[in-house]
Design an enzyme around this catalytic site. Structure first.
Site, PDB file in Angstrom:
ATOM      1  CB  CYS B  80      -0.990  -0.039   1.165  1.00 40.79           C
ATOM      2  SG  CYS B  80      -2.280   1.224   1.040  1.00 40.79           S
ATOM      3  CG  HIS B 164      -3.885  -3.292   3.100  1.00 37.05           C
ATOM      4  ND1 HIS B 164      -2.812  -2.879   3.861  1.00 37.05           N
ATOM      5  CD2 HIS B 164      -4.477  -2.169   2.656  1.00 37.05           C
ATOM      6  CE1 HIS B 164      -2.774  -1.557   3.871  1.00 37.05           C
ATOM      7  NE2 HIS B 164      -3.769  -1.099   3.143  1.00 37.05           N
ATOM      8  CD  GLU B 166      -1.678  -5.942   5.424  1.00 42.50           C
ATOM      9  OE1 GLU B 166      -1.332  -6.368   4.317  1.00 42.50           O
ATOM     10  OE2 GLU B 166      -1.856  -4.731   5.659  1.00 42.50           O
TER      11      GLU B 166
END
Lengths: 247, 183
Positions: B80, B164, B166
């Site tokens: 990001c 993202h 994660e």
């Protein structure tokens, strides 16, 4: 545009998920991490946790909840309730939340929105707006904030909010459908993503809300029947709503 | 496998740390250049403002450590804002010089709804990942896009993603696993 989102909302108090009517007569309905993980498995696109008591003690356990949710759940989540300063918000994000939600604190001091946006980035700042009859309510919808809903939404955008979570108080818990007229006005007035809240009863209600908003919050209806989420996703797909394939 | 996550005083270090731990890697919060230089994989995470992120990186000498790593051909992942500040420059905060790990610049999104928040398909794979951003990369190193926006860029040993991983559920975990397997 990203895919439309379904967002279960869990009310928490002192580290537990609770259920009540307008924050009264709260009953313990489970562990936030377990319920959050179950919704994630059932295809939730994001989660929202709202600390509905936000006392000093509850705030501490809310941070613990955010930290434990982040360990077990790998989809994005928002945390709200009792956030009054940049420090409060930073602690929640450092624990693993992706966004913070502010409501009464932003009404009391609108500059908070700018402060949050400039440190955390707009994408992490949700302003929750409780509304009835075109007016904003504060303090868990118990007080008139003496503001016009659409004007406040525009001000939030100008101050750097990243998303608006708009709850129609008179629809909340009724299952009679979202306030589509208000949502359409907001769509035409602000260019932020809007999360529609209040009134979900059927898949058709949710589909209609997703037609004018970017996401739908699911609160009371899921608390009664958590398994509805997976069925809702199937029904929405059958209605032609393009949802994410979560596998 | 040691994964150094640049901890420059902002950003969602813990989320990234937890995601790598779930995959069996050994992530650490790297506040010192040495940790970034020696790890098997270095990660530049990021949420927040570009100006603050760059200042935090410089203060800790993490900027030089990343440049050394990429010059030595060692794998580095930017997520990001971590992709945006790895470019030559970004429009954010009135214009900020980036790390120059890959060519290009980050520009403000001009779209229907900004910030762009939510799950969106990434082409060519067609898998959906979670995005939350107001700026995006413009770079000749683009290898995947999402709705015409740069989603993945690769340049030498640097891999940058706008989404993202994660926070992208099973798809994100598979992506991070592939990153680890390439180390």
């Amino acid at each position: 545009m990203p895919l439309p989102r379904l967002i279960p909302c869990l009310d928490v108090a002192n580290g537990r998920v609770v259920k009540g009517i307008r924050f009264k007569d709260l009953r313990d309905v489970g562990d936030p991490v377990e319920l959050g993980a179950a919704y994630s498995d059932a295809g939730a696109d994001e989660l929202v946790f709202l600390d509905v008591v936000a006392t000093v003690e509850s705030r501490a356990s809310a941070l613990d909840v955010a930290g434990r949710v982040a360990e077990q759940v790998s989809i994005p989540f928002t945390f709200g309730g009792g956030i009054r300063t940049v420090e409060d918000a930073t602690a929640v994000l450092e624990a693993g939340a992706d966004k913070v939600s502010v409501n009464s604190a932003a009404l009391a001091r609108p500059q908070l929105i700018e402060e949050l946006a400039s440190t955390l980035g707009s994408q992490a700042v949700v302003v929750a707006i409780d509304t009835i009859a075109g007016r904003v309510r504060s303090h868990a919808a118990t007080r008139d904030a003496v503001r016009d809903t659409v004007a406040w939404a525009s001000e939030c955008e100008a101050r750097g909010a990243g998303e608006l979570l708009v709850t129609s108080i008179d629809r909340d818990g009724t299952r009679n459908g979202y306030d589509l007229e208000l949502l359409a006005r907001l769509r035409d007035t602000v260019s932020l993503p809007v999360i529609a809240s209040g009134g979900a009863g059927t898949a058709a209600h949710v589909a209609a809300a997703l037609d004018v908003s970017q996401a739908a919050l699911l609160a009371s209806i899921l608390h009664e029947q958590p398994a509805w989420l997976a069925r809702l996703r199937d029904e929405l797909r059958a209605l032609g709503v393009a949802l994410r394939h979560a596998a | 496998m040691k994964v150094a996550i640049c901890a420059y005083g902002a950003g969602n270090v813990r989320s990234v740390e937890l995601a790598f731990r779930r995959l069996g890697a050994e992530p650490c919060r790297a506040e010192r250049a040495e940790q970034v230089r020696t790890a098997d994989l270095a990660v530049l995470p990021g949420v927040g403002s570009a100006g603050l992120a760059m200042a935090g990186m410089r203060e800790r000498g993490l900027d030089e450590a990343l440049l050394d790593r990429v010059a030595a051909g060692r794998p580095t992942l930017g997520i990001c804002l971590g992709l945006q500040i790895a470019l030559d420059e970004t429009e954010e905060d009135g214009g900020v010089a980036g790390l120059g790990l890959l060519p290009g610049r980050a520009v403000r999104l001009r779209g229907d709804r900004v910030p762009r928040i939510g799950w969106a398909s990434v082409e060519p794979s067609g898998e959906a990942f979670w995005f939350a951003h107001s700026y995006a990369a413009e770079t000749p190193a683009t290898t995947a896009t999402s709705e015409g926006i740069v989603a993945v860029a690769e340049y030498e040993s640097f891999l940058g993603v706008q989404f993202h991983p994660e926070k992208s559920g099973a798809a994100g975990a598979r992506f991070l696993e592939r990153c680890l397997s390439r180390v």
